[in-house]
Design an enzyme around this catalytic site. Structure first.
Site, PDB file in Angstrom:
ATOM      1  N   GLY A 270       0.822  -1.205   0.000  1.00  0.00           N
ATOM      2  CA  GLY A 270       0.000   0.000   0.000  1.00  0.00           C
ATOM      3  C   GLY A 270       0.857   1.255   0.000  1.00  0.00           C
TER       4      GLY A 270
ATOM      5  NE  ARG B  32      -1.487  -5.193  -2.235  1.00  0.00           N
ATOM      6  CZ  ARG B  32      -1.201  -4.823  -1.001  1.00  0.00           C
ATOM      7  NH1 ARG B  32      -0.121  -5.306  -0.402  1.00  0.00           N
ATOM      8  NH2 ARG B  32      -1.969  -3.974  -0.350  1.00  0.00           N
TER       9      ARG B  32
ATOM     10  N   GLY C 248       5.661  -2.393   3.798  1.00  0.00           N
ATOM     11  CA  GLY C 248       5.248  -2.987   5.062  1.00  0.00           C
ATOM     12  C   GLY C 248       5.701  -4.422   5.196  1.00  0.00           C
ATOM     13  CG  ASP C 249       3.106  -7.200   7.134  1.00  0.00           C
ATOM     14  OD1 ASP C 249       2.679  -6.710   6.074  1.00  0.00           O
ATOM     15  OD2 ASP C 249       2.360  -7.692   7.998  1.00  0.00           O
ATOM     16  N   GLY C 250       4.509  -7.304   4.118  1.00  0.00           N
ATOM     17  CA  GLY C 250       4.549  -8.103   2.899  1.00  0.00           C
ATOM     18  C   GLY C 250       5.785  -7.802   2.072  1.00  0.00           C
TER      19      GLY C 250
ATOM     20  CB  THR D  23       2.602   0.624   6.361  1.00  0.00           C
ATOM     21  OG1 THR D  23       1.250   0.334   6.737  1.00  0.00           O
ATOM     22  CG2 THR D  23       3.499   0.371   7.560  1.00  0.00           C
TER      23      THR D  23
ATOM     24  CG  ASP E   9      -2.217  -0.225   8.526  1.00  0.00           C
ATOM     25  OD1 ASP E   9      -3.119   0.632   8.478  1.00  0.00           O
ATOM     26  OD2 ASP E   9      -2.190  -1.233   7.803  1.00  0.00           O
TER      27      ASP E   9
ATOM     28  CG  ASP F 288       0.971  -2.688  10.946  1.00  0.00           C
ATOM     29  OD1 ASP F 288       1.864  -2.143  10.268  1.00  0.00           O
ATOM     30  OD2 ASP F 288       0.117  -3.439  10.454  1.00  0.00           O
TER      31      ASP F 288
ATOM     32  NE  ARG G  92      -5.673  -6.950   6.667  1.00  0.00           N
ATOM     33  CZ  ARG G  92      -4.944  -7.130   5.574  1.00  0.00           C
ATOM     34  NH1 ARG G  92      -5.543  -7.229   4.397  1.00  0.00           N
ATOM     35  NH2 ARG G  92      -3.626  -7.170   5.632  1.00  0.00           N
TER      36      ARG G  92
END
Length: 327
Positions: A14, A75, A105-107, A129, A131, A133, A175
């Site tokens: 994202g 993606r 991010g984590d992906g 990101t 988020d 997180d 999410r």
């Protein structure tokens, strides 16, 4: 580690405000050290499709204030396969890339970690990101801007809610993380905040709304993180209306507007610091680490550690404060 001659930089997952400021810092820091830079368009998909652009100092002029990402993002299911990663490696080596800076991010970090281990290519991750997180950094690029965007929307909603004695349910992104919901709920003076990390039953929520009614509040705002266990703002609003009809009830889904907009001053500085640090850490021989901000200092955390620590805990005092300040 052999001397790095060309760095590949890409954004993935994202988009987040401040990514362009980060790319700018990576490009200019590398050029300062006489290292060439290749921009990889659309993340891992660009590696497979050979979507490469040569970057110089002027390539990132007038970008620090821009939202989104000039390198685009996508993606990529093919990169999750060994065959896809083999193709990606062959393509990046064909243009001389011998180190990578991955912003996401984590992906993004999961792909970078696997890719680096398989082909022994140095890689540094930068947390981008909204988020907020990721383990290993107090703030991620884009989080501050997203917060400001949400708070601005809440302030506007509050105006109309007070004018009509309305109850507004405002759904924000999150999410798996309630960081945006919690922070913006406090800053926006919300009467209740629903988070993925803390289950709040509908009856408990109605108790809070009834106390707000007894306190003669002319408006009530409930912030709902999209990952809340009750099923999102529309579902929460419907269930509340069935039992509590004191207010005229409305729902606002802020959605992807939270990702857009010009990055805040904080995000521009954070992104610049992390981009600058990423190149310098590569030159110092570090690899498979994420650079992050901890106690206002730039620190490295292994990608493996950043990815394995999934439990990102919200501050307990902030959780308690939401109840106290909502009276």
């Amino acid at each position: 580690m052999s001397k790095i001659k060309r760095i590949g930089v890409f954004t993935s997952g994202g988009d987040a405000p401040g990514m362009n400021a980060c790319v700018r810092a990576v490009v200019r820091t590398a050029i300062y050290h006489d290292i060439a830079v290749t921009g990889i368009l659309q993340g891992y998909q660009g590696m497979i499709d050979q979507s490469f652009i040569e970057m110089n100092s002027r390539s990132v002029s007038n970008t620090i204030q821009m939202g989104g990402t000039i390198l685009k993002t996508a993606r990529c299911l093919e990169f999750r396969t060994k065959e896809g990663r083999a193709k990606a490696y062959e393509n990046i080596r064909s243009v001389g890339i011998d180190a990578l800076v991955a912003i996401g991010g984590d992906g993004t970090f999961t792909g970078a970690e696997v890719f680096s281990r398989e082909y022994d290519i140095p890689v540094i991750g930068i947390p981008g990101t909204i988020d907020n997180d990721l383990y290993g950094t107090d703030y991620t690029i884009g989080y501050d801007t997203a917060n400001n965007t949400v708070i601005d929307a809440i302030d506007k909603i509050r105006d109309t809610a007070a004018s009509h004695d309305r109850l507004f349910f405002v759904e924000v992104m999150g999410r798996d993380s309630g960081c945006i919901a919690l922070n913006c709920g406090i800053a926006g003076g919300a009467e209740a905040i629903l988070l993925p990390e803390k289950e709040t039953g509908i009856d408990e929520l109605i108790d809070k709304l009834e106390r707000a009614k007894e306190g003669k509040k002319s408006s009530t705002i409930v912030i709902v993180a999209e990952g809340d266990k009750n099923g999102g703002a529309y579902n929460v609003a419907k269930r509340v209306e069935e039992k509590f009809d004191f207010y005229d009830t409305k729902v606002t889904i802020l959605g992807h507007l939270q990702r857009g907009g010009s990055p805040s001053s904080f995000d521009r500085v954070l992104a610049s610091r992390l981009g600058y640090a990423a190149v310098n850490r590569l030159l110092a021989g570090e690899t498979r680490v994420m650079v992050g901000l901890r106690n206002n200092e730039i620190e490295s955390t292994s990608l493996e550690e950043a990815l394995s620590n999934k439990e990102f805990k919200l501050a307990e005092d902030m959780l308690e404060m939401t109840n106290v300040l909502a009276i």
